[in-house]
Design an enzyme around this catalytic site. Structure first.
Site, PDB file in Angstrom:
ATOM      1  N   HIS A   7       1.133  -1.187   0.021  1.00  0.00           N
ATOM      2  CA  HIS A   7      -0.008  -0.012  -0.178  1.00  0.00           C
ATOM      3  C   HIS A   7       0.667   1.430  -0.310  1.00  0.00           C
ATOM      4  O   HIS A   7       2.202   1.553   1.245  1.00  0.00           O
ATOM      5  CB  HIS A   7      -0.678  -0.215   1.184  1.00  0.00           C
ATOM      6  CG  HIS A   7      -1.273   0.974   1.774  1.00  0.00           C
ATOM      7  ND1 HIS A   7      -2.543   1.872   2.393  1.00  0.00           N
ATOM      8  CD2 HIS A   7      -2.612   1.569   0.672  1.00  0.00           C
ATOM      9  CE1 HIS A   7      -2.680   2.667   2.462  1.00  0.00           C
ATOM     10  NE2 HIS A   7      -3.768   2.664   1.340  1.00  0.00           N
ATOM     11  N   GLU A  34      -0.320  -0.789  -4.921  1.00  0.00           N
ATOM     12  CA  GLU A  34      -0.866   0.648  -5.225  1.00  0.00           C
ATOM     13  C   GLU A  34      -0.393   2.094  -4.739  1.00  0.00           C
ATOM     14  O   GLU A  34       0.848   2.041  -3.939  1.00  0.00           O
ATOM     15  CB  GLU A  34      -1.445   0.189  -4.008  1.00  0.00           C
ATOM     16  CG  GLU A  34      -3.470   1.157  -4.032  1.00  0.00           C
ATOM     17  CD  GLU A  34      -3.713   2.228  -3.132  1.00  0.00           C
ATOM     18  OE1 GLU A  34      -3.860   2.731  -3.207  1.00  0.00           O
ATOM     19  OE2 GLU A  34      -1.945   2.650  -2.618  1.00  0.00           O
ATOM     20  N   ASP A  36      -1.142   6.048  -5.591  1.00  0.00           N
ATOM     21  CA  ASP A  36      -2.434   7.367  -5.941  1.00  0.00           C
ATOM     22  C   ASP A  36      -2.015   8.588  -6.945  1.00  0.00           C
ATOM     23  O   ASP A  36      -0.691   8.422  -7.134  1.00  0.00           O
ATOM     24  CB  ASP A  36      -2.417   7.867  -4.704  1.00  0.00           C
ATOM     25  CG  ASP A  36      -3.261   7.199  -3.479  1.00  0.00           C
ATOM     26  OD1 ASP A  36      -3.886   5.919  -3.788  1.00  0.00           O
ATOM     27  OD2 ASP A  36      -2.394   6.393  -2.209  1.00  0.00           O
ATOM     28  N   HIS A  49      -1.027  10.672  -2.069  1.00  0.00           N
ATOM     29  CA  HIS A  49      -2.414   9.993  -1.438  1.00  0.00           C
ATOM     30  C   HIS A  49      -3.033  12.306  -1.208  1.00  0.00           C
ATOM     31  O   HIS A  49      -4.033  11.886  -0.738  1.00  0.00           O
ATOM     32  CB  HIS A  49      -1.328   9.326  -0.073  1.00  0.00           C
ATOM     33  CG  HIS A  49      -2.695   9.179   1.000  1.00  0.00           C
ATOM     34  ND1 HIS A  49      -3.722  10.070   1.430  1.00  0.00           N
ATOM     35  CD2 HIS A  49      -4.584   8.584   0.485  1.00  0.00           C
ATOM     36  CE1 HIS A  49      -4.374   9.566   1.962  1.00  0.00           C
ATOM     37  NE2 HIS A  49      -5.015   8.721   1.589  1.00  0.00           N
ATOM     38  N   GLU A 109      -5.088   4.208  -8.350  1.00  0.00           N
ATOM     39  CA  GLU A 109      -6.329   4.668  -7.230  1.00  0.00           C
ATOM     40  C   GLU A 109      -5.766   6.326  -8.043  1.00  0.00           C
ATOM     41  O   GLU A 109      -5.110   7.388  -7.589  1.00  0.00           O
ATOM     42  CB  GLU A 109      -6.114   4.809  -6.489  1.00  0.00           C
ATOM     43  CG  GLU A 109      -7.224   5.851  -5.554  1.00  0.00           C
ATOM     44  CD  GLU A 109      -7.145   5.597  -4.524  1.00  0.00           C
ATOM     45  OE1 GLU A 109      -6.561   5.061  -3.297  1.00  0.00           O
ATOM     46  OE2 GLU A 109      -7.860   6.198  -3.659  1.00  0.00           O
TER      47      GLU A 109
HETATM   48  O1  G3P Z   1      -6.793   2.049  -2.322  1.00  0.00           O
HETATM   49  C1  G3P Z   1      -7.187   1.168  -1.896  1.00  0.00           C
HETATM   50  C2  G3P Z   1      -6.386   2.748  -0.280  1.00  0.00           C
HETATM   51  O2  G3P Z   1      -5.355   3.201  -0.188  1.00  0.00           O
HETATM   52  C3  G3P Z   1      -7.760   3.911  -0.294  1.00  0.00           C
HETATM   53  O3  G3P Z   1      -7.422   4.273   0.643  1.00  0.00           O
HETATM   54  O4  G3P Z   1      -7.069   7.082   1.139  1.00  0.00           O
HETATM   55  O5  G3P Z   1      -5.537   4.782   1.238  1.00  0.00           O
HETATM   56  O6  G3P Z   1      -5.839   5.469  -0.362  1.00  0.00           O
HETATM   57  P1  G3P Z   1      -6.409   5.070   0.624  1.00  0.00           P
HETATM   58 CA    CA Z   2      -4.899   4.746  -2.524  1.00  0.00          CA
END
Ligand code: G3P
Ligand code: CA
Length: 238
Positions: A7, A34, A36, A49, A109
């Site tokens: 993450h 993952e 952002d 993020h 994301e």
């Molecule tokens: O994509 C899973 C997770 O990353 C979503 O929440 O706030 O950590 O971007 P956040």
């Molecule tokens: Ca995320």
């Protein structure tokens, strides 16, 4: 075999969503990461993020969208994590793609809340196409309108639907959305056996976020999830 995502890279070992964090996840042998994406003032995709810089650099006011890429390259987001990361800046999506092997599964994301980035979907798809990286990945968002725009531009891209709050029958919502959703990405706090069963019955893979506790991970795997997003290397390498 579950598909577990590092993450924001390996965020316990390096500043989240930076090249060192992704490199650490790759070095650990993660099968998936993952990240952002957001847009700079001059419409470059950068990986972050938060929309603000303050969690990583208290001296920088304003939002990512207020700065050009050239300016963002001068903003240190590494020192707050550790002096050894001083000078680390937000990477571009291209820079992250450059270090990712083809075999590494990606979840990108679109971070469209609270800022809505007009045109981010188009820029993202253009970038992925240029990098021949439209497969072996899922594009996700809490902004389901953004998912619709991605689908309209490229119906072959796999889409993940993110949910933060508990919803009534999200699998029905997904099925009625007009979107060709591959996977549901719910907040892990409310995922139970029924949630997983119903998601599966409706044909969705399910990847809860963010699961860094081993006991909870084993419980979710027992429910039948397809994988999780995790900050814990001992989980995202399983
Ligand atoms: O994509 C899973 C997770 O990353 C979503 O929440 O706030 O950590 O971007 P956040
Ligand atoms: Ca995320």
């Amino acid at each position: 075999m579950p598909l577990n995502f590092a993450h924001r890279g390996s965020l316990t070992e390096a500043p989240e969503n930076t090249l060192p964090a992704f490199q650490k996840a790759i070095d650990h042998g993660a099968a998936a990461i993952e990240l952002d994406v957001q847009l700079t003032k001059d419409n470059h995709l950068v990986v972050s993020h938060d929309h603000k810089f303050t969690r990583f650099n208290k001296n920088v006011t304003g939002l990512i969208k207020d700065y050009t890429l050239e300016e963002i390259r001068e903003i240190d987001v590494g020192s707050a994590f550790g002096e050894e990361f001083a000078g680390t800046s937000l990477p571009t999506l291209e820079e992250v793609l450059d270090i990712c092997p083809e075999s590494l599964f990606l979840n990108i994301e679109v971070k469209n809340i609270p800022v809505i980035y007009e045109g981010i979907e188009h820029i993202l798809l253009d970038t992925l196409t240029a990098y021949q990286r439209t497969e072996n990945l899922i594009i996700s968002s809490f902004d389901h309108v953004a998912l619709k725009k991605v689908q309209d531009m490229n119906p072959d891209i796999d889409l993940g639907m993110l949910f933060y709050y508990r919803m009534l029958r999200p699998w029905d919502y997904a099925a009625n959305s007009g979107l060709n959703i591959r996977s549901l990405h719910p907040n892990q706090v409310y995922v139970d056996q029924t949630f997983v069963q119903e998601s599966k019955r409706h044909g969705y893979e399910i990847y809860p976020f963010t699961v860094s506790d081993f006991d909870r991970y084993e419980e979710l795997i027992g429910f039948g999830v397809d994988g999780v997003f995790s900050n814990e290397p001992g989980i995202f390498t399983k």
